[in-house]
Design a protein around this motif. Structure first.
Motif, PDB file in Angstrom:
ATOM      1  N   ILE A 172     -32.170  -0.645  -3.470  1.00  0.00           N
ATOM      2  CA  ILE A 172     -30.769  -0.350  -3.162  1.00  0.00           C
ATOM      3  C   ILE A 172     -30.705   0.337  -1.804  1.00  0.00           C
ATOM      4  CG2 ILE A 172     -28.700   0.923  -3.877  1.00  0.00           C
ATOM      5  CD1 ILE A 172     -29.661   0.665  -6.753  1.00  0.00           C
ATOM      6  N   TYR A 173     -29.834  -0.174  -0.926  1.00  0.00           N
ATOM      7  CA  TYR A 173     -29.709   0.347   0.435  1.00  0.00           C
ATOM      8  C   TYR A 173     -28.263   0.745   0.714  1.00  0.00           C
ATOM      9  CZ  TYR A 173     -34.244  -1.855   1.432  1.00  0.00           C
ATOM     10  OH  TYR A 173     -35.567  -2.226   1.419  1.00  0.00           O
ATOM     11  N   LEU A 174     -28.134   1.723   1.588  1.00  0.00           N
ATOM     12  CA  LEU A 174     -26.837   1.981   2.208  1.00  0.00           C
ATOM     13  C   LEU A 174     -26.891   1.246   3.543  1.00  0.00           C
ATOM     14  CD1 LEU A 174     -24.108   3.405   2.248  1.00  0.00           C
ATOM     15  CD2 LEU A 174     -25.222   5.327   3.391  1.00  0.00           C
ATOM     16  N   GLY A 175     -26.239   0.102   3.614  1.00  0.00           N
ATOM     17  CA  GLY A 175     -26.314  -0.746   4.800  1.00  0.00           C
ATOM     18  C   GLY A 175     -25.058  -0.674   5.638  1.00  0.00           C
ATOM     19  N   THR A 176     -25.138  -1.281   6.815  1.00  0.00           N
ATOM     20  CA  THR A 176     -24.013  -1.327   7.744  1.00  0.00           C
ATOM     21  C   THR A 176     -23.651  -2.782   8.022  1.00  0.00           C
ATOM     22  OG1 THR A 176     -24.714   0.724   8.816  1.00  0.00           O
ATOM     23  CG2 THR A 176     -23.176  -0.673  10.033  1.00  0.00           C
TER      24      THR A 176
ATOM     25  N   VAL B 104     -18.920 -10.099  10.144  1.00  0.00           N
ATOM     26  CA  VAL B 104     -18.172 -10.731   9.056  1.00  0.00           C
ATOM     27  C   VAL B 104     -17.820 -12.146   9.490  1.00  0.00           C
ATOM     28  CG1 VAL B 104     -16.122 -10.638   7.612  1.00  0.00           C
ATOM     29  CG2 VAL B 104     -17.237  -8.510   8.308  1.00  0.00           C
ATOM     30  N   LEU B 105     -18.155 -13.132   8.631  1.00  0.00           N
ATOM     31  CA  LEU B 105     -17.927 -14.537   8.955  1.00  0.00           C
ATOM     32  C   LEU B 105     -16.900 -15.128   7.988  1.00  0.00           C
ATOM     33  CD1 LEU B 105     -21.665 -15.587   9.413  1.00  0.00           C
ATOM     34  CD2 LEU B 105     -20.053 -14.914  11.191  1.00  0.00           C
ATOM     35  N   PRO B 106     -15.613 -15.144   8.365  1.00  0.00           N
ATOM     36  CA  PRO B 106     -14.581 -15.689   7.469  1.00  0.00           C
ATOM     37  C   PRO B 106     -14.835 -17.151   7.127  1.00  0.00           C
ATOM     38  CG  PRO B 106     -13.595 -14.417   9.257  1.00  0.00           C
ATOM     39  CD  PRO B 106     -15.037 -14.571   9.597  1.00  0.00           C
ATOM     40  N   GLY B 107     -15.385 -17.927   8.080  1.00  0.00           N
ATOM     41  CA  GLY B 107     -15.631 -19.349   7.846  1.00  0.00           C
ATOM     42  C   GLY B 107     -16.653 -19.606   6.756  1.00  0.00           C
ATOM     43  N   MET B 108     -17.560 -18.665   6.549  1.00  0.00           N
ATOM     44  CA  MET B 108     -18.569 -18.790   5.497  1.00  0.00           C
ATOM     45  C   MET B 108     -18.273 -17.895   4.312  1.00  0.00           C
ATOM     46  SD  MET B 108     -22.067 -18.866   7.758  1.00  0.00           S
ATOM     47  CE  MET B 108     -23.084 -18.934   6.272  1.00  0.00           C
ATOM     48  N   GLN B 109     -17.222 -17.060   4.441  1.00  0.00           N
ATOM     49  CA  GLN B 109     -16.899 -16.059   3.421  1.00  0.00           C
ATOM     50  C   GLN B 109     -18.141 -15.235   3.094  1.00  0.00           C
ATOM     51  OE1 GLN B 109     -13.810 -14.988   1.783  1.00  0.00           O
ATOM     52  NE2 GLN B 109     -13.447 -15.811   3.827  1.00  0.00           N
ATOM     53  N   ALA B 110     -18.764 -14.732   4.165  1.00  0.00           N
ATOM     54  CA  ALA B 110     -20.002 -13.965   4.027  1.00  0.00           C
ATOM     55  C   ALA B 110     -20.076 -12.935   5.135  1.00  0.00           C
ATOM     56  CB  ALA B 110     -21.217 -14.889   4.073  1.00  0.00           C
ATOM     57  N   ALA B 111     -21.018 -12.036   4.990  1.00  0.00           N
ATOM     58  CA  ALA B 111     -21.242 -11.003   6.005  1.00  0.00           C
ATOM     59  C   ALA B 111     -22.731 -10.773   6.155  1.00  0.00           C
ATOM     60  CB  ALA B 111     -20.540  -9.698   5.609  1.00  0.00           C
ATOM     61  N   PHE B 112     -23.133 -10.348   7.356  1.00  0.00           N
ATOM     62  CA  PHE B 112     -24.511  -9.943   7.604  1.00  0.00           C
ATOM     63  C   PHE B 112     -24.559  -8.419   7.633  1.00  0.00           C
ATOM     64  CE2 PHE B 112     -24.626 -14.287   9.308  1.00  0.00           C
ATOM     65  CZ  PHE B 112     -25.760 -14.747   8.646  1.00  0.00           C
ATOM     66  N   VAL B 113     -25.522  -7.878   6.899  1.00  0.00           N
ATOM     67  CA  VAL B 113     -25.609  -6.431   6.716  1.00  0.00           C
ATOM     68  C   VAL B 113     -26.977  -5.947   7.188  1.00  0.00           C
ATOM     69  CG1 VAL B 113     -25.455  -4.537   5.052  1.00  0.00           C
ATOM     70  CG2 VAL B 113     -24.083  -6.606   4.720  1.00  0.00           C
TER      71      VAL B 113
ATOM     72  N   GLN C   8     -12.861 -11.070   4.790  1.00  0.00           N
ATOM     73  CA  GLN C   8     -12.367 -10.379   5.979  1.00  0.00           C
ATOM     74  C   GLN C   8     -11.346  -9.293   5.643  1.00  0.00           C
ATOM     75  OE1 GLN C   8     -12.090 -13.609   5.319  1.00  0.00           O
ATOM     76  NE2 GLN C   8     -10.217 -14.551   6.118  1.00  0.00           N
ATOM     77  N   HIS C   9     -10.786  -9.354   4.416  1.00  0.00           N
ATOM     78  CA  HIS C   9      -9.852  -8.327   3.963  1.00  0.00           C
ATOM     79  C   HIS C   9     -10.557  -7.210   3.209  1.00  0.00           C
ATOM     80  CE1 HIS C   9      -6.601 -11.701   4.019  1.00  0.00           C
ATOM     81  NE2 HIS C   9      -6.845 -11.212   5.215  1.00  0.00           N
ATOM     82  N   ARG C  10     -11.855  -7.396   2.957  1.00  0.00           N
ATOM     83  CA  ARG C  10     -12.602  -6.419   2.168  1.00  0.00           C
ATOM     84  C   ARG C  10     -13.657  -5.690   2.987  1.00  0.00           C
ATOM     85  NH1 ARG C  10     -14.369  -9.115  -3.402  1.00  0.00           N
ATOM     86  NH2 ARG C  10     -14.657  -6.900  -3.855  1.00  0.00           N
ATOM     87  N   LEU C  11     -14.148  -6.339   4.030  1.00  0.00           N
ATOM     88  CA  LEU C  11     -15.188  -5.735   4.861  1.00  0.00           C
ATOM     89  C   LEU C  11     -14.810  -5.826   6.330  1.00  0.00           C
ATOM     90  CD1 LEU C  11     -18.486  -7.196   3.286  1.00  0.00           C
ATOM     91  CD2 LEU C  11     -17.496  -4.932   2.890  1.00  0.00           C
ATOM     92  N   HIS C  12     -15.346  -4.911   7.106  1.00  0.00           N
ATOM     93  CA  HIS C  12     -15.175  -4.973   8.557  1.00  0.00           C
ATOM     94  C   HIS C  12     -16.466  -4.498   9.209  1.00  0.00           C
ATOM     95  CE1 HIS C  12     -14.779  -0.562   8.750  1.00  0.00           C
ATOM     96  NE2 HIS C  12     -13.978  -0.667   7.691  1.00  0.00           N
ATOM     97  N   GLU C  13     -16.652  -4.842  10.448  1.00  0.00           N
ATOM     98  CA  GLU C  13     -17.871  -4.468  11.165  1.00  0.00           C
ATOM     99  C   GLU C  13     -18.012  -2.947  11.245  1.00  0.00           C
ATOM    100  OE1 GLU C  13     -18.314  -6.394  14.903  1.00  0.00           O
ATOM    101  OE2 GLU C  13     -18.060  -8.419  14.085  1.00  0.00           O
ATOM    102  N   SER C  14     -19.245  -2.488  11.144  1.00  0.00           N
ATOM    103  CA  SER C  14     -19.622  -1.065  11.171  1.00  0.00           C
ATOM    104  C   SER C  14     -19.336  -0.345   9.858  1.00  0.00           C
ATOM    105  CB  SER C  14     -18.936  -0.321  12.329  1.00  0.00           C
ATOM    106  OG  SER C  14     -19.280  -0.918  13.561  1.00  0.00           O
ATOM    107  N   GLN C  15     -18.781  -1.053   8.870  1.00  0.00           N
ATOM    108  CA  GLN C  15     -18.530  -0.436   7.570  1.00  0.00           C
ATOM    109  C   GLN C  15     -19.854  -0.231   6.839  1.00  0.00           C
ATOM    110  OE1 GLN C  15     -15.658  -2.503   5.220  1.00  0.00           O
ATOM    111  NE2 GLN C  15     -15.993  -1.279   3.393  1.00  0.00           N
TER     112      GLN C  15
END
Length: 534
Positions: free
Chosen positions: A41-45, A49-58, A132-139
C-alpha cells in the motif's frame, strides 16, 4: 493428495516450492534486491490523468509510474434525491467522507472509512463516474498494488484496499461480506456469513470481510482473533498515512509479508504434510509466525540441515530447468509445445511417438486427456497468465470433446489463480484466461536472446552470404577508389564463403576487378558482418 512446502533461502533470493505427491506443482521466487509489489500500500501522487483511457498514472516511487483505471477505484455513493437541499447537503458530506482515501489533506483521514446504508444510497455506475472528475494531477491518493510490473508495463493499482490474514480478507472501503467460492457447503457458508456479521457488530468493525478457503470449519474464536488483527493493522496504516510528510511525492505505507511468511499464510492447508526450511533464521521466524496464526502446521515445520541442497534432494532444480523449455514430454510419447508471446500464450498438443492401439480417434482422445493434466500443471508451474489458446488434437466425437474439457476443468480446480474456459471449437481450440498478478517464470528468470532479440531464430549463413555479395556490389558502385574488399564475419559465414560459395566469390572478383579477402571475427553473431574498403 499429500503436499509439501520447501523453503530455500540464499543471500540472493528466497524460493518456495510446492510439491504435490513429490512432484513440483508451483514455484515462487523473490529476489532480495527486487521484492514483489503486490499487496503493498502506497501513498502515491497522480502524475497524469487520461480521460480518453479513463485512467491515471500514479507515482509510487518505482522506476515506472503505476496504472490506475477508473474501474479499480471506489464507487462513490450518491444519496437518493429526496429534495434538492438535502441532496446537496448529503453529496457534500459524502465528498468529505470519501477523502479518507482520496483527499490530498492528511488531516481528514478516518481510522475506519465511512459506510453508508444501502437503503439511503444508490451506487453511481462506474461508466458515469469520469476519472477526470475524481482525480487531478498532483493529488495524493492511497493505493494498493494488484499486479507487479510486467515487462514495459508499470504496476496496476486499485483504491479498493484489501488486507489479508489467515482466514479473512478485510475490505475497509466496502460493506460486503463474502465467502470463498471454494467453500461448497451451503450450511457452512451460511454459518460463516452469520458469524462474521455478528462479530463485525460486536467489535464495531466498519467495512467488509471475505472468508478465505482456510476459514472453512474454523471456530468463531479464531475468526474473532483475525478480525482484531486486521482492525489493528488498518489502524496502523491510517496512523502511518497521517504521519507522512506533505512534501514527499510517494511513500510506502504498508509492505506485504516476506515470501516465506506469505507462503505459510496463503499456501498451507489441511493436506500440507510438511514444511521444510533450510535456513535457521527463517525457520525460527516461520515457527513464531505459525504459532501465532497457523498453529496446526507448527509441529510440521522441519529444519533441513544436510549438506546437499534441499532443492537438489527433491529434484526441484531439474524440474525448474525443464519448466523453461519450450517442449514438455508426456509419458505416453506425446508432447506439448508452449509459446509465450506479448499478446497470448499458445499450447499445442501433439501425439509424438504415441501410436495407440485401437483407432486414430482413440489415440487422439487419450493424448488429449493426458495433455489436460500436463497443461494444468504447466500453467501453475510457469505462472502463465492472460489469454491462453489450447490447440488440442482434433476429435470427431462430441463425447470425447466434453470429456477433455471436463478433465481440464477438474485439473484447474487446484489452481489458486482465477481461470475461465470456453468450449472446444470445431478446430479443437480451447480459449481460456488465467489471472496474472506477477511475471511468469520465464519472464522472471530469463531475458530476450541478445543474438536473435527474442525472435527465436537467426538468418542462415547462406542468407548472410547473399547479403554480403549485394553489399559488396553496392559499395563498388558507390566508391571507385577501393582496390580490395575485406569481409569480416562470423566463422560459419566465412566457411561457407570459402567453400560452397567460392565460385560466386571468384565470379564477383572478376566482375568488379577487385580482390575480396576474408577475416573471422569470433565475437560477431551469425547475422553480423562488416565490409572494409582498402
Amino acid at each position: 493428495m499429500s503436499e509439501e512446502l520447501l523453503i530455500n533461502i540464499s543471500p540472493m533470493e528466497s524460493r518456495v516450492a510446492v510439491l504435490d505427491n513429490g512432484i513440483l506443482g508451483e514455484i515462487y521466487i523473490e529476489r532480495h534486491h527486487k521484492l514483489g509489489l503486490v499487496g503493498n500500500i502506497y501513498l502515491g501522487t497522480v502524475v497524469r490523468v487520461l480521460p480518453g483511457m479513463q485512467a491515471a498514472f500514479v507515482d509510487i516511487g518505482q522506476s515506472r509510474t503505476a496504472f490506475l483505471h477508473v474501474n479499480d477505484m471506489q464507487r462513490e455513493p450518491r444519496p437518493v434525491a429526496e429534495d434538492k437541499s438535502k441532496t446537496a447537503t448529503n453529496i457534500k458530506k459524502d465528498n468529505s467522507d470519501n477523502s479518507a482515501i482520496l483527499e490530498t489533506s492528511t488531516d481528514s483521514l478516518a481510522v475506519t472509512p465511512p459506510v453508508v446504508s444501502a437503503q439511503s444510497t444508490e451506487v453511481v455506475p462506474v461508466s458515469k463516474t469520469l476519472i477526470q472528475h475524481r482525480l487531478h494531477e498532483s493529488q495524493r491518493i492511497l493505493v494498493q498494488v494488484t499486479k507487479d510490473q510486467l515487462g514495459s508495463k508499470g504496476a496496476r493499482l486499485t483504491t479498493n484496499i484489501s488486507l489479508p490474514s489467515r482466514y479473512l480478507v478485510y475490505l475497509p472501503s466496502s460493506d460486503h461480506i463474502g465467502i470463498s467460492q471454494r467453500i461448497d457447503g451451503e450450511e457452512e457458508r451460511t454459518r460463516l456469513k452469520t458469524e462474521l456479521s455478528s462479530l463485525m457488530q460486536t467489535v464495531n468493525l466498519k467495512g467488509g470481510l471475505i472468508a478465505r478457503t482456510a476459514a472453512e470449519r474454523v471456530p468463531v474464536n479464531k475468526l474473532e482473533e483475525d478480525i482484531y488483527y486486521l482492525l489493528q493493522l488498518w489502524r496502523t496504516i491510517c496512523a502511518r498515512r497521517q504521519e507522512i510528510n506533505h512534501h514527499q511525492s510517494s511513500e510506502l505505507i504498508y509492505q506485504e509479508l516476506s515470501l516465506p511468511l506469505r507462503s505459510i499464510r496463503d499456501l498451507v492447508h489441511a493436506d500440507t504434510e510438511k514444511v521444510i526450511i533450510d535456513n535457521t533464521q527463517v525457520y525460527e521466524q516461520v515457527r513464531y509466525f505459525a504459532k501465532e496464526f497457523v498453529p496446526f502446521i507448527y509441529d510440521k515445520i522441519v529444519h533441513y540441515t544436510a549438506e546437499q541442497s534441499l532443492f537438489d534432494v527433491h529434484r526441484v532444480e531439474d524440474d525448474l530447468r525443464d519448466a523453461l523449455k519450450r517442449r514438455v514430454d508426456l509419458k505416453s510419447g506425446g508432447y506439448l509445445i508452449i509459446d509465450q508471446t506479448e499478446a497470448m500464450t499458445t499450447i499445442d498438443v501433439n501425439t509424438g511417438s504415441f501410436v495407440g492401439g485401437r483407432s486414430l480417434e482413440d489415440t487422439v482422445y487419450k493424448t488429449n486427456l493426458e495433455a489436460t493434466h500436463a497443461i494444468a500443471r504447466q500453467l501453475r508451474l510457469r505462472n502463465l497468465g492472460g489469454i491462453i489458446i489450447l490447440d488440442f488434437i482434433d476429435m470427431l466425437e462430441q463425447q470425447h470433446k466434453d470429456d477433455v474439457l471436463e478433465s481440464l476443468q477438474a485439473q484447474l480446480t487446484q489452481d489458486y489463480a482465477k481461470t475461465k474456459i470456453t468450449q472446444v471449437s470445431e478446430l479443437g481450440l480451447v480459449e481460456m484466461t488465467r489471472k496474472r498478478t506477477r511475471e511468469s517464470l520465464g519472464q522472471q528468470l530469463c531475458e530476450p536472446c541478445s543474438t536473435c532479440q527474442g525472435r527465436g531464430f537467426v538468418k542462415t549463413a547462406e542468407t548472410v552470404c547473399f547479403e554480403i555479395f549485394r553489399e559488396i556490389m553496392r559499395c563498388a558502385r558507390t566508391y571507385n577508389s577501393p582496390k580490395k574488399f575485406t569481409v569480416v564475419a562470423h566463422a560459419a559465414v566465412i566457411d561457407l564463403l570459402l567453400t560452397s560459395e567460392s565460385d560466386t566469390v571468384a565470379d564477383l572478383e572478376y566482375l568488379l576487378g577487385r580482390v575480396i579477402t576474408f577475416d573471422v571475427e569470433n565475437l560477431y553473431t551469425q547475422e553480423q558482418y562488416d565490409i572494409v574498403l582498402d
